[in-house]
Design a protein around this motif. Sequence first.
Motif, short mmCIF file in Angstrom:
data_model
loop_
_atom_site.label_atom_id
_atom_site.label_comp_id
_atom_site.label_asym_id
_atom_site.label_seq_id
_atom_site.Cartn_x
_atom_site.Cartn_y
_atom_site.Cartn_z
N VAL A 175 -5.22 7.08 12.21
CA VAL A 175 -6.39 5.64 11.68
C VAL A 175 -6.45 5.66 10.08
N ALA A 176 -5.92 4.74 9.31
CA ALA A 176 -6.64 4.31 8.27
C ALA A 176 -7.42 3.20 8.10
N GLU A 177 -8.78 2.78 7.57
CA GLU A 177 -9.44 1.31 7.26
C GLU A 177 -9.63 1.33 6.02
N PRO A 178 -8.40 0.60 5.55
CA PRO A 178 -8.86 0.11 3.96
C PRO A 178 -9.60 -1.28 4.02
N ALA A 179 -11.31 -0.77 2.61
CA ALA A 179 -11.34 -1.61 2.56
C ALA A 179 -10.93 -3.41 2.37
N ALA A 180 -10.18 -2.55 1.72
CA ALA A 180 -8.80 -4.47 1.13
C ALA A 180 -7.31 -4.23 1.84
N ALA A 181 -6.60 -5.25 1.39
CA ALA A 181 -5.20 -4.76 1.66
C ALA A 181 -4.63 -4.91 0.39
N ASP A 182 -5.09 -3.49 -0.17
CA ASP A 182 -4.67 -3.35 -1.46
C ASP A 182 -3.50 -2.32 -1.25
N PRO A 183 -2.23 -2.56 -1.42
CA PRO A 183 -1.11 -1.24 -0.94
C PRO A 183 -0.95 -0.14 -1.75
N ALA A 184 -2.31 -0.51 -3.02
CA ALA A 184 -2.30 1.06 -3.44
C ALA A 184 -2.57 1.78 -2.43
N LEU A 185 -3.99 1.49 -1.82
CA LEU A 185 -4.72 2.31 -1.30
C LEU A 185 -3.78 2.82 -0.41
N VAL A 186 -2.69 2.43 0.43
CA VAL A 186 -1.58 3.19 1.57
C VAL A 186 -0.88 3.49 0.85
N ALA A 187 -0.39 3.53 -0.34
CA ALA A 187 0.97 3.64 -0.74
C ALA A 187 0.73 5.73 -0.86
N GLY A 188 -0.15 5.88 -1.05
CA GLY A 188 0.51 7.51 -0.94
C GLY A 188 0.23 8.31 0.65
N LEU A 189 0.03 7.25 1.61
CA LEU A 189 -0.09 7.66 3.22
C LEU A 189 1.19 8.42 3.79
N ARG A 190 2.74 7.98 2.74
CA ARG A 190 3.82 8.50 2.90
C ARG A 190 3.93 10.00 2.99
N TRP A 191 2.67 10.23 1.55
CA TRP A 191 3.19 12.11 1.55
C TRP A 191 2.56 12.97 2.94
N LEU A 192 2.22 12.11 3.59
CA LEU A 192 1.44 12.72 4.64
C LEU A 192 1.95 13.76 5.41
N PRO A 193 1.60 14.41 6.50
CA PRO A 193 2.08 15.40 7.40
C PRO A 193 2.70 13.99 8.66
N PRO A 194 4.15 14.40 9.12
CA PRO A 194 3.83 13.84 10.24
C PRO A 194 3.87 12.73 11.82
N VAL A 195 2.72 12.28 10.47
CA VAL A 195 2.17 11.83 12.25
C VAL A 195 2.32 10.37 12.44
N PRO A 196 2.05 9.38 13.17
CA PRO A 196 2.10 8.26 12.65
C PRO A 196 1.26 7.58 12.56
N VAL A 197 1.27 6.42 11.74
CA VAL A 197 -0.54 5.67 11.01
C VAL A 197 -0.43 3.97 11.36
N LEU A 198 -1.62 4.12 11.72
CA LEU A 198 -2.62 2.46 12.38
C LEU A 198 -3.17 2.07 10.92
N LEU A 199 -3.05 0.72 10.50
CA LEU A 199 -3.97 0.01 9.82
C LEU A 199 -5.10 -0.29 10.23
N CYS A 200 -5.59 -0.70 9.87
CA CYS A 200 -6.78 -1.90 10.29
C CYS A 200 -8.06 -1.81 9.50
N GLY A 201 -8.35 -3.44 9.07
CA GLY A 201 -9.47 -3.56 8.70
C GLY A 201 -10.02 -4.75 9.19
N ARG A 202 -11.54 -4.62 8.67
CA ARG A 202 -12.29 -5.18 9.55
C ARG A 202 -13.41 -6.39 9.15
N GLU A 203 -13.44 -6.94 9.81
CA GLU A 203 -14.17 -8.21 9.10
C GLU A 203 -13.32 -9.49 8.06
N ALA A 204 -13.88 -9.69 7.22
CA ALA A 204 -12.87 -10.64 6.36
C ALA A 204 -11.98 -9.53 6.04
#
Length: 265
Positions: A175-204
């Motif tokens: 469960v990745a919580e980016p500070a902002a909707a920046d594709p660069a923040l999540v670009a590296g997640l494709r190299w993670l172990p073979p687990v599903p990914v959930l993205l969530c942001g808070r407030e703004a």
Amino acid sequence: MRPPLQVSLNGSRDAAEGAAVPVSPEDLVEAALGAVAAGAGEVLVHPRTPCGRESLSPRVVGPVLEALRDAGIGVPVVVPAGVGAEPDQAGRLERVRSWTVLPDRATVHFGEPGAEDLARALLARGVAVDAVVPLGGGTGGAGSPGPAGSGTDGVEPLVRFLAWPALDHGRVRLVAEPAAADPALVAGLRWLPPVPVLLCGREAAAWPVLRLAARCGAGARTGLGDVLHLPDGRPARSNAELVAAAVAELAGAAAPAGAATAGSR
């Protein structure tokens, strides 16, 4: 197939933050029923004592889970297992080992001390693990006071997660919580172990990150635990209203067919 949309019914909020925030077991059941009817495929709930304090006690967690299931909530139910509910590291392990009614999943913040042991204890009990990591500054929250979301000991939660030798990736989700909707923040997640990914942001960041999740093909989350306003800025009247808006946003921002995504491993 798109991953299920998760609804965070109450998060760390209490009734003082709005009449729409459910707190009592009865209100949580009503909120969960409405959210699932609106399209939620998972329910994240923060069980609380009668005085409103978050708790991992089996006397608090068990009745909430039973109430949800007795009401016919057939989707997976997730509870948090963090310092917000039990500040003591050993106490958290003791609590989850004493649960008499088990959730389907539990969140473990990898910026908090003892995250690896806690995650192993949950897996040993048959509870799937949502490993929470902040991405970027300002998203650490409780237990992650360091710069750029670093953990209490200065180790980045994502680094800690990557170093954790999980024996069963099939029951672990990031469960990745980016500070902002920046594709660069999540670009590296494709190299993670073979687990599903959930993205969530808070407030703004909540709605922009949800749209980013749609474009990435990752799981997404909404709910009063994360955001109190609809995409157009109006106050949300319920979790169900947020879920309905999220379903529409996800459909409008869906990734094109064949796109390489963080959640498509």
